[in-house]
Design a protein around this motif. Structure first.
Motif: not given
Length: 307
Positions: A45, A49, A54
């Motif tokens: 994650r 970020t 993604q």
């Protein structure tokens, strides 16, 4: 320029992403890294970020890379491998090095394993870790050093070296086919034929190459692996298609014979494949040289076994 300006992501995040991308489950990636699943998930994650993208399709139950994730893995994996190789070259040896080798399951059982003990005795500092499988493994993605592949050599992203041709011919125990039998089709009709499920058309292909009618396989004994077929034939319970390099030692010892003549090339071959993008480390080259020597010995044995 400061470290922040280089936009380098945390190395732990890169390792977590790489592990997740090369395993089917997050739990397996966590085991590979020696951390918890939540730690792997958090690092991924964090990386997403930073990249503002993604990397995994989270609508699937399994770990599936997005197009962006696939492209990113293709760029960072060689870089991480280079770092590993550079570090290994500097560090003093503290134990056995490991080379991962993938090859067809039957080849592992019938050709490689009988030879492996001699290699280990001569190379106590090197361990060959086998990955037997019938599928074609992506060497870079699955972190495999060497592959022995069967086919016509049309694989991408690998450096390939010819090992030996695939030769095929029916084999049986001595005396299973009486001396003096000359009509091959009659012999096949009276004999029990052995079929390997993973190569269901090999009898038809062999017959076509010899200009014979395809044998009737109704009532044939079906087995899962080449090694099983050879063992059953050796015990005198039928005729199977023998293929090099699986049969040369049995032919040389007289455990099996070729009642219809010598083996003939099938058109396919075995190749030794290494990842194309990275220079192989010294340990991999040692295994490669040994495999080439074994292939030379197999070809010589096959020539001696010809009637």
């Amino acid at each position: 320029m400061t470290l922040k300006e280089t936009r380098l992501p945390p190395f732990r995040s890169l390792l977590a992403f790489r592990a997740a991308a090369t395993h089917d489950r997050l739990a397996d990636a966590a085991v590979a890294l020696g951390v918890t699943e939540s730690a792997v998930s958090h690092q991924i994650r964090q990386l997403e970020t930073l990249l503002r993208a993604q990397l995994f399709d989270r609508t699937s139950r399994r770990l599936v890379l997005t197009e962006t994730g696939t492209r990113y893995l293709a760029r960072i994996d060689p870089a991480i491998r280079e770092l590993e190789a550079a570090t290994e070259a500097v560090l003093p040896s503290d134990g056995r090095a490991v080379v991962r080798l993938t090859l067809p399951t039957s080849m592992a059982a019938t050709w490689l394993l009988p030879r492996l003990g001699a290699f280990e005795a001569a190379n106590p500092d090197l361990d060959i870790q086998l990955v037997p499988t019938t599928r074609v493994i992506d060497l870079e993605r699955d972190q495999v050093d060497i592959a022995i592949r069967y086919g016509r050599g049309n694989w991408q992203n690998v450096d390939k070296t010819f090992l030996f041709d695939d030769h095929a011919t029916p084999v049986a125990a001595p005396g299973y086919v009486p001396d003096g039998e000359v009509n091959i089709e009659d012999v096949l009709k009276r004999s029990r034929l052995i079929v390997i499920r993973s190569i269901p058309d090999e009898w038809q292909e062999w017959a076509k190459a010899r200009g014979l009618a395809p044998p009737d396989l109704r009532g044939a004994l079906e087995l899962d692996a080449i090694e099983q077929g050879l063992q059953v034939a050796e015990a005198g319970h039928g005729i199977t298609i023998g293929r090099s390099p699986y049969i040369e030692e049995r032919l040389a010892s007289g455990a099996l014979v070729t009642p219809f003549g010598a083996t003939a090339p099938s058109g396919a071959a075995f190749y030794l494949c290494l990842p194309a993008k990275l220079p192989p480390p010294a340990r991999t080259l040692r295994v490669k040289r040994w495999l080439l020597e074994q292939a030379d010995a197999s070809r010589a044995a096959l020539e001696l076994a010809k009637p």
